[in-house]
Design an enzyme around this catalytic site. Structure first.
Site, PDB file in Angstrom:
ATOM      1  N   LYS A 190      67.461  30.665  81.369  1.00 47.21           N
ATOM      2  CA  LYS A 190      66.633  30.179  80.250  1.00 47.21           C
ATOM      3  C   LYS A 190      66.187  28.754  80.541  1.00 47.21           C
ATOM      4  CE  LYS A 190      67.247  27.922  76.463  1.00 47.21           C
ATOM      5  NZ  LYS A 190      66.000  27.140  76.331  1.00 47.21           N
ATOM      6  N   GLU A 264      77.329  20.849  83.610  1.00 49.09           N
ATOM      7  CA  GLU A 264      76.821  19.564  84.121  1.00 49.09           C
ATOM      8  C   GLU A 264      76.217  18.860  82.919  1.00 49.09           C
ATOM      9  OE1 GLU A 264      77.253  18.607  87.082  1.00 49.09           O
ATOM     10  OE2 GLU A 264      77.451  20.403  88.312  1.00 49.09           O
ATOM     11  N   GLU A 391      74.397   7.700  75.399  1.00 50.81           N
ATOM     12  CA  GLU A 391      73.312   8.003  76.321  1.00 50.81           C
ATOM     13  C   GLU A 391      71.982   7.872  75.560  1.00 50.81           C
ATOM     14  OE1 GLU A 391      73.135  12.116  77.541  1.00 50.81           O
ATOM     15  OE2 GLU A 391      72.755  11.484  79.595  1.00 50.81           O
TER      16      GLU A 391
HETATM   17  P1  NDP Z   1      70.267  20.171  75.592  1.00 49.94           P
HETATM   18  O1  NDP Z   1      71.725  20.292  75.801  1.00 49.94           O
HETATM   19  O2  NDP Z   1      69.786  20.038  74.224  1.00 49.94           O
HETATM   20  O3  NDP Z   1      69.511  21.424  76.225  1.00 49.94           O
HETATM   21  C1  NDP Z   1      69.797  21.945  77.485  1.00 49.94           C
HETATM   22  C2  NDP Z   1      69.413  23.416  77.491  1.00 49.94           C
HETATM   23  O4  NDP Z   1      70.278  24.145  76.618  1.00 49.94           O
HETATM   24  C3  NDP Z   1      68.010  23.697  76.972  1.00 49.94           C
HETATM   25  O5  NDP Z   1      67.498  24.799  77.673  1.00 49.94           O
HETATM   26  C4  NDP Z   1      68.254  24.020  75.517  1.00 49.94           C
HETATM   27  O6  NDP Z   1      67.222  24.742  74.909  1.00 49.94           O
HETATM   28  C5  NDP Z   1      69.528  24.835  75.616  1.00 49.94           C
HETATM   29  N1  NDP Z   1      70.324  24.874  74.390  1.00 49.94           N
HETATM   30  C6  NDP Z   1      70.239  24.084  73.286  1.00 49.94           C
HETATM   31  N2  NDP Z   1      71.173  24.450  72.378  1.00 49.94           N
HETATM   32  C7  NDP Z   1      71.853  25.489  72.921  1.00 49.94           C
HETATM   33  C8  NDP Z   1      72.941  26.302  72.494  1.00 49.94           C
HETATM   34  N3  NDP Z   1      73.534  26.106  71.321  1.00 49.94           N
HETATM   35  N4  NDP Z   1      73.404  27.257  73.317  1.00 49.94           N
HETATM   36  C9  NDP Z   1      72.853  27.454  74.528  1.00 49.94           C
HETATM   37  N5  NDP Z   1      71.804  26.728  74.985  1.00 49.94           N
HETATM   38  C10 NDP Z   1      71.327  25.751  74.207  1.00 49.94           C
HETATM   39  O7  NDP Z   1      69.810  18.987  76.524  1.00 49.94           O
HETATM   40  P2  NDP Z   1      68.351  18.495  76.758  1.00 49.94           P
HETATM   41  O8  NDP Z   1      67.472  19.604  77.106  1.00 49.94           O
HETATM   42  O9  NDP Z   1      67.983  17.651  75.606  1.00 49.94           O
HETATM   43  O10 NDP Z   1      68.571  17.618  78.088  1.00 49.94           O
HETATM   44  C11 NDP Z   1      69.037  16.360  78.053  1.00 49.94           C
HETATM   45  C12 NDP Z   1      70.539  16.329  78.303  1.00 49.94           C
HETATM   46  O11 NDP Z   1      70.895  17.019  79.482  1.00 49.94           O
HETATM   47  C13 NDP Z   1      70.992  14.921  78.515  1.00 49.94           C
HETATM   48  O12 NDP Z   1      72.116  14.664  77.719  1.00 49.94           O
HETATM   49  C14 NDP Z   1      71.355  14.854  79.973  1.00 49.94           C
HETATM   50  O13 NDP Z   1      72.335  13.921  80.263  1.00 49.94           O
HETATM   51  C15 NDP Z   1      71.758  16.226  80.298  1.00 49.94           C
HETATM   52  N6  NDP Z   1      71.516  16.550  81.693  1.00 49.94           N
HETATM   53  C16 NDP Z   1      72.573  16.645  82.547  1.00 49.94           C
HETATM   54  C17 NDP Z   1      72.382  16.893  83.888  1.00 49.94           C
HETATM   55  C18 NDP Z   1      73.537  17.047  84.810  1.00 49.94           C
HETATM   56  O14 NDP Z   1      73.350  17.500  85.919  1.00 49.94           O
HETATM   57  N7  NDP Z   1      74.731  16.677  84.443  1.00 49.94           N
HETATM   58  C19 NDP Z   1      71.034  17.071  84.440  1.00 49.94           C
HETATM   59  C20 NDP Z   1      70.000  16.982  83.461  1.00 49.94           C
HETATM   60  C21 NDP Z   1      70.245  16.716  82.141  1.00 49.94           C
HETATM   61  P3  NDP Z   1      66.006  23.898  74.230  1.00 49.94           P
HETATM   62  O15 NDP Z   1      65.211  23.332  75.338  1.00 49.94           O
HETATM   63  O16 NDP Z   1      65.231  24.836  73.461  1.00 49.94           O
HETATM   64  O17 NDP Z   1      66.649  22.867  73.368  1.00 49.94           O
END
Ligand code: NDP
Length: 780
Positions: A190, A264, A391
């Protein structure tokens, strides 16, 4: 502008990238996309718009994946998995290689589409995101070819549910899909709601690359679609990249299901500049650390720590450099800072900065239209200020100073996260002294934001667990070939109707901080032999005993800094002292369990062997040097996890306890051990062995008691870094759910048995270590 004026200002002129081919691709699809299941795009369902954040224009309508879509995708992936698995390493390698080639062939289209959808400068998508994604597929084509020889005892996990964020849409997809396919898994991925387009283009090229239908399925949608994927019972593993909050929810949602999980998550990574650093290089590094991708980078060096003596000079250089950053249309090849991913995210960052108590520096102007936010430096914040701790995930750098290297380490580690850290010093002794002291999964020395498929990437603490890249990332997409049998619980021997007279009453104590300690509850439980003899009492441990044990373990942190040689000597010594008391331990096991003496002797003998094995490993479980394509190397260093809480098995009360203890101590961890619940006395007899074997106080702590009662306090304790359970009690779900608090690593049996006479040492050692990747300049 005249030529003369250009010569005077040396301003860059505009260099717009043509987005025609990307727009034409969108047009070809009628700017409406269904989900990609079983090798074909389905008819669009209910859709939502995905927009260009730099211009505010709609790019396409994308389907909001439903539970039915997830069901269909998981079914397709399940159906495709056996044939894909049978294809074998060389077959997977060919397909992965074909994907890599096609990513290369269409790289400009991918780069432009990524920039349109995400807002990142074309310079970055063209030169970093897409090449790294290609590299990931090439590298894993190689892994697939080597897998059968290098991991002969491992098989695919099955169907993997993968969820990625919006900041590196195609790159995160590559990090997830390449290793999964390289190990014979099928996937349902997804993409993030704000950036689904490159995943859809990727789906299209899968057919061209010969990916069989159902091996890769892409279901677009929002968090609800992700949640449906996480909770689907047909998924064997979840790999998630995203925020710590959602990671925590996923940890809770998967607790007890037996699904493998890697997370991650976020970070607040320190960027440490010592007074002996090359300041100009450090400033240039900082531009990459915090303004690359508008700071929307999980491992962004978002917390600047500068040594006090050079702070003002460094800030002055930094401000001067900030003034030259070019902000604007991300499709312009001269642009350094593009648009934020979405106006909503931009507004969130602006709101956080607006509430700042510090001195905010924001040079330059941003375009009036579009989701732009200026590069920002904030100084003068208190360490406890939310902006120093939380963050921000935008182009916002917070800065503070330190005086001594020790203080730098203290401030750098004063965070709940542990994803990455950067340090700058021209003094090699200083750099190599500080790198191991930083609590982070990745450390960059005199460089920043370096990534490669060969080098493990991932965090510690609340930045998640698991590594992506390298052999360490690959193993997470495999499981052991022979499925373990169900565990047969062992009940405690009940009190007899007519107890036989025993010897003297022996009431064991706990073992905390190197001393025997009475239980806080004041209660103990009798341990009966099957013949009805009272063998002794074992204390009834409680939350407070766990707390004391964790405190003692926390205080013994210097164990992690001892040499492997020293730890080996101590484990040999434990083995020697246990060996001197073989008869006593064998008698105890035989009395407690009712097993025959030769069998009990065999268990003691195996326990001694196990200690020898782990003593042997203590200085041989070595790291690696990863051949990354830069002028440098990435060291993969095994480090102790920290404080491990562990529940010992019932079916091998001494051997199980000793196996845990040996592995944990060999790798420099401290242990809070809960012995077998029905047969605790084999472990309580160990105290004297430990006392006489030079095991430092606090390194091993033993709390007896009911596993069900102790599972929650141990797994939820914020001072514990990992919890293992081989318990006969049904506590796996509790441990996984409670571990979500500080996102500690867990390793639980889910009611599956283990043959303690044949333990695979490497899997214990892998659980007892964290791989820290340290990038250092090296060679030319
Ligand atoms: P989110 O955690 O909100 O979203 C990540 C993904 O999970 C998206 O595809 C999102 O969908 C989906 N999602 C949201 N809620 C749920 C749920 N309850 N169950 C399953 N999936 C869900 O993060 P962001 O997209 O806002 O990304 C930013 C964050 O990601 C930052 O905190 C950053 O630090 C972290 N990050 C970490 C990385 C790493 O390698 N450690 C790399 C890149 C980012 P939708 O887009 O629709 O919200």
């Amino acid at each position: 502008m005249t030529v003369k004026e250009i010569f005077e200002t040396m301003e860059y002129g505009p260099a717009p990238e043509d987005d025609g081919p990307a727009q034409a691709w969108l047009d070809r699809h009628g700017r409406r996309f269904g989900v990609f299941i079983g090798g074909t795009f389905q008819a669009p369902g209910k859709t939502f718009a995905t927009r260009n954040p730099a211009r505010g224009t709609e790019l396409a309508q994308v389907t909001q994946g439903t539970e039915a879509d997830i069901e269909a995708a998981v079914t397709a992936a399940r159906r495709a998995q056996p044939a894909w698995a049978r294809l074998g390493g060389q077959g997977w390698a060919r397909v992965l290689y074909a994907i890599a080639r096609l990513l290369q062939k269409h790289s400009r289209l991918f780069a432009v589409l990524e920039t349109l959808d995400n807002g990142k400068p074309i310079r970055e998508s063209r030169d970093i995101d897409i090449p790294l994604a290609q590299r990931h597929f090439y590298y894993h084509a190689g892994m697939a070819a080597l897998m059968e020889d290098e991991l002969p005892d491992r098989v695919p996990v099955g169907v993997c549910g993968q969820i990625v964020p919006w900041n590196f849409p195609l790159l995160m997809l590559a990090w997830k899909i390449a290793p999964a396919l390289a190990m014979g898994n099928t996937v349902v991925l997804k993409p993030a709601e704000w950036t689904p387009l490159t995943a859809l283009l990727f789906a299209e090229i899968c057919g061209e690359a010969g990916v069989p239908p159902g091996v890769v399925n892409i279901v677009t949608g929002d968090g609800a679609t992700g949640a449906a994927l996480v909770s689907h019972p047909g998924v064997d593993k979840i790999a998630f990249t995203g925020s710590t909050d959602v990671g925590r929810e996923i940890r809770r949602a998967t607790a007890g299901t037996g699904k493998a999980l890697t997370l991650e998550l976020g970070g607040k990574s320190p960027y440490v500049v010592f007074e002996d650093a090359d300041l100009d290089s450090a400033v240039e590094g900082l531009v990459d650390a915090i303004w690359f991708n508008q700071g929307q980078v999980c491992c962004a060096g978002s917390r600047l720590l500068v040594q006090e003596g050079i702070a003002e000079a460094f800030y002055a250089k930094l401000r001067a450099r900030m003034a030259t950053l070019r902000i604007g249309d991300p499709l312009d090849k001269c642009i350094d800072v593009g648009a934020m991913v979405d106006p909503a995210h931009c507004a969130k960052v602006a709101e956080m900065v607006a509430g700042s108590n510090g001195e905010v520096h924001q040079p330059g102007t941003v375009p009036a239209e579009g989701a732009f936010y200026p590069p920002t430096l904030i100084t003068g914040l208190e360490p406890a200020d939310p902006l120093m701790r939380d963050e921000i995930f935008g182009p916002v750098l917070v800065a503070t100073t330190f005086r001594t290297p020790a203080e730098a380490v203290e401030v750098a580690n004063a965070t709940r996260y542990g994803l990455a850290a950067t340090l700058w010093s021209e003094n090699i002794n200083r750099a190599l002294d500080i790198a191991p002291k930083l609590a982070a999964g990745v450390v960059w020395v005199n460089a920043t934001n370096l990534f490669d498929a060969a080098a493990g990437f991932g965090g510690v603490r609340e930045s998640g667990f698991g590594r992506e890249g390298g052999w360490e990332g690959l193993r997470a997409y495999t499981k052991q070939a022979a499925p373990p049998k169900a565990l047969v619980p062992v009940a405690a021997i009940p009190a007899p109707a007519a107890p036989k007279p025993g010897g003297l009453d022996r009431t064991a104590k706990m073992y905390i901080g190197g001393k025997q300690a009475r239980p806080d509850s004041g209660y103990s439980r009798p341990v009966w032999s099957p013949k009805g003899v009272l063998l002794g009492h074992a204390p009834e441990g409680s939350r407070k005993d766990i707390r004391n044990a964790v405190e003692a373990a926390t205080g013994a942190a210097s164990w992690g800094r001892t040499t492997g040689h020293l730890r080996a000597q101590i484990l040999y010594y434990v083995a020697e002292n246990l060996s001197a008391r073989t008869e006593e331990f064998a008698t105890r096991i035989a009395e407690m369990t009712g097993s025959r003496v030769p069998r009990a002797e065999a268990e003691v003998s195996a326990a001694i062997d196990r200690l020898f094995t782990y003593a042997a490993w203590a200085d041989k479980y070595d790291g690696a040097v990863k051949p990354v394509p830069i002028r440098g190397v990435a060291l993969a260093m095994p480090e102790p996890v920290g404080v491990i809480g562990a529940f010992a098995p019932d079916d091998a009360p001494l051997l199980g306890a000793v196996s845990i203890l040996g592995a944990a101590l060999a790798m420099g961890n401290r242990l809070v051990l809960v012995p077998s619940e029905p047969f605790p006395l084999a472990a309580t007899d160990l105290y004297q062995v430990l006392d006489t074997s030079d095991v430092p106080a606090g390194v091993v702590n033993i709390v007896t008691g009911a596993h069900e009662a102790l599972a929650k306090p141990l797994a939820s304790h914020l001072g514990v870094d990992a919890v293992w359970s081989f318990s006969g009690a049904d506590i796996s779900t509790t441990i996984e759910a409670e571990a979500a608090g500080n996102l500690k690593r867990t390793w639980v049996n889910h009611g599956r048995a283990r043959d303690w006479m044949q333990v695979d040492a490497r899997s214990f050692l892998a659980q007892a270590t964290e791989t820290k990747t340290i990038w250092v300049p090296y060679g030319a």
